[in-house]
Design a protein around this motif. Sequence first.
Motif, short mmCIF file in Angstrom:
data_model
loop_
_atom_site.label_atom_id
_atom_site.label_comp_id
_atom_site.label_asym_id
_atom_site.label_seq_id
_atom_site.Cartn_x
_atom_site.Cartn_y
_atom_site.Cartn_z
N ASN A 117 22.84 38.17 20.16
CA ASN A 117 24.10 37.79 19.52
C ASN A 117 24.24 36.28 19.42
N ARG A 118 23.78 35.57 20.43
CA ARG A 118 23.83 34.12 20.37
C ARG A 118 22.91 33.59 19.26
N LEU A 119 21.74 34.16 19.15
CA LEU A 119 20.82 33.77 18.08
C LEU A 119 21.38 34.13 16.71
N LEU A 120 22.06 35.27 16.63
CA LEU A 120 22.65 35.70 15.36
C LEU A 120 23.69 34.69 14.88
N LEU A 121 24.45 34.12 15.79
CA LEU A 121 25.43 33.11 15.42
C LEU A 121 24.77 31.85 14.85
N GLU A 122 23.56 31.56 15.31
CA GLU A 122 22.84 30.36 14.87
C GLU A 122 22.03 30.60 13.60
N ALA B 74 6.16 23.78 22.82
CA ALA B 74 4.96 23.03 22.49
C ALA B 74 4.65 23.03 21.00
N TYR B 75 5.34 23.85 20.23
CA TYR B 75 5.03 23.96 18.81
C TYR B 75 5.78 22.91 18.00
N GLY B 76 5.06 22.29 17.06
CA GLY B 76 5.64 21.20 16.29
C GLY B 76 6.22 21.61 14.96
N ASP B 77 6.27 22.90 14.66
CA ASP B 77 6.78 23.34 13.37
C ASP B 77 8.31 23.18 13.33
N SER B 78 8.79 22.49 12.32
CA SER B 78 10.21 22.18 12.25
C SER B 78 11.07 23.39 11.91
N ARG B 79 10.45 24.51 11.54
CA ARG B 79 11.22 25.72 11.25
C ARG B 79 11.53 26.51 12.52
N ILE B 80 11.03 26.07 13.65
CA ILE B 80 11.26 26.76 14.92
C ILE B 80 12.40 26.06 15.68
N ARG B 81 13.40 26.83 16.05
CA ARG B 81 14.50 26.31 16.87
C ARG B 81 14.57 27.10 18.17
N ILE B 82 14.88 26.41 19.24
CA ILE B 82 14.83 27.02 20.58
C ILE B 82 16.17 26.85 21.27
N LEU B 83 16.66 27.93 21.86
CA LEU B 83 17.87 27.92 22.68
C LEU B 83 17.50 28.44 24.06
N SER B 84 18.25 28.05 25.05
CA SER B 84 18.01 28.57 26.40
C SER B 84 19.34 28.69 27.13
N GLN B 85 19.35 29.50 28.15
CA GLN B 85 20.54 29.63 28.98
C GLN B 85 20.12 29.71 30.44
N PRO B 86 20.97 29.19 31.35
CA PRO B 86 20.56 29.06 32.76
C PRO B 86 20.56 30.37 33.53
N TYR B 87 21.25 31.41 33.03
CA TYR B 87 21.34 32.67 33.74
C TYR B 87 20.85 33.81 32.85
N ASN B 88 20.13 34.74 33.44
CA ASN B 88 19.62 35.88 32.70
C ASN B 88 20.76 36.85 32.41
N ARG B 89 21.02 37.08 31.11
CA ARG B 89 22.14 37.93 30.72
C ARG B 89 21.70 39.14 29.91
N GLY B 90 20.43 39.27 29.65
CA GLY B 90 19.94 40.42 28.91
C GLY B 90 19.73 40.11 27.44
N GLU C 172 12.97 30.87 9.17
CA GLU C 172 13.18 30.09 10.39
C GLU C 172 12.97 31.02 11.57
N LEU C 173 12.47 30.47 12.66
CA LEU C 173 12.25 31.24 13.88
C LEU C 173 13.17 30.71 14.96
N LEU C 174 14.06 31.56 15.43
CA LEU C 174 14.98 31.20 16.51
C LEU C 174 14.53 31.91 17.78
N ILE C 175 14.18 31.13 18.79
CA ILE C 175 13.69 31.67 20.06
C ILE C 175 14.73 31.41 21.13
N GLY C 176 15.16 32.45 21.81
CA GLY C 176 16.11 32.31 22.90
C GLY C 176 15.46 32.62 24.23
N ASP C 177 15.38 31.63 25.10
CA ASP C 177 14.80 31.84 26.43
C ASP C 177 15.91 32.27 27.39
#
Length: 392
Positions: free
Chosen positions: A230-235, A208-224, A190-195
């Motif tokens: 760590n957030r992706l690790l939890l998921e 834009a990618y339709g592969d169901s193995r890709i999951r995307i997370l985002s956050q409103p503020y840049n935190r590094g 699985e590919l977890l992408i954090g913006d």
Amino acid sequence: MTSYAVLRAQPFGYRATDAAAYREQVLHEVSRIDREWVLWNCSRLFTHIDARISAAMPKSIPDHIVCICMNGVPLYWRTSWLIPILARWNDKLPAARFLPYDLLPADPNLILHMDSTPDHSNQHEMNYIRPILSASRSRETTGGSNTMLPNNIEPPPQPALSILMSIHNMRDTVGWSIRSVLAQSMDNWELLIGDDASDDESLEEVCAYGDSRIRILSQPYNRGKAIMMNRLLLEARGRYILELDGDDWLAPDASALLTKALDTNPERALATGWYGWWERTRQYGPLWRRNIDSGKLFFEYSASMNLSKDRGQPIIPRMYRKSSLIDIGGWRNREDHLGRVFEDIDITTRLLKHSSPVSVDVVLYHRVIHGSSISQRNRNLFDVWYWHFNKS
């Protein structure tokens, strides 16, 4: 003699928009040609002056051939075949100059290969780019070569591997990184992408990618990166964690070989291997410089902090045993300036105090160095960071 016309358009740049613009230029030029064949005489396909390849067109060409390659370089194209394949091309490349290689037909019987004086100046680059392009072409559908189309692979209920990618303003490079994941020989990932609060179109690009193995997370503020990792690790659901930066890419066998290394060495917390070191240029995109053995780097110096202080270089690639990452608390949750740099050296140094890495003797990862990256802009902070690291 078979008639042909010579293409004049030249590629420039590494951005997705550069490759798209180059495609438009070539398509426009080819569409106006009334010859049966086109010579794609592109000098910028090569990064060394002595690597120019030219060859006379064969006198006799079988009717089924659509492309003629010289030393593996696609030179002559059947016009009637090239126009439609250009019209529907919509893929991601590390640089515009690789476009003709991505248009090669999936069926090798349609290609006529010719050899002249062997030339190896471009060999390394294409040995690392071509496998990803080939893997994508082998999965072509009747709709054309487009990695953004769903590939009908259901997400594994329990993936063996979670690939984690934290991005910030990587619109121009993340497409090729994702394409390298989609080209993996192992499907159980699985590919977890954090913006991390990008202010360009990075989030739109990864969505834009339709592969169901890709999951995307985002956050409103840049935190590094460390906070996002760590957030992706939890998921993450995989038993192993593989880091991938949004401006780097994986070799097609990276996931399979690193997973096997940890499977067969249950006492180890980290698997690594060789990586290709590339330098990004504005004109040509990434240029291969040399290969580096991370396993040798570790064993030459030791798992102590002296490894980082003496070298200031991270171990690459890095596949972790997830349970080992959790045991050390993951990445340091620091949002200050020093908490945003050298997080790769930090976590591997802490992890390797408890276990030495297992190394695979193959190039598995490709790292692109460029002056605008966080690591390059902050190299002068290493001594300060190192002092804080030892005090914390």
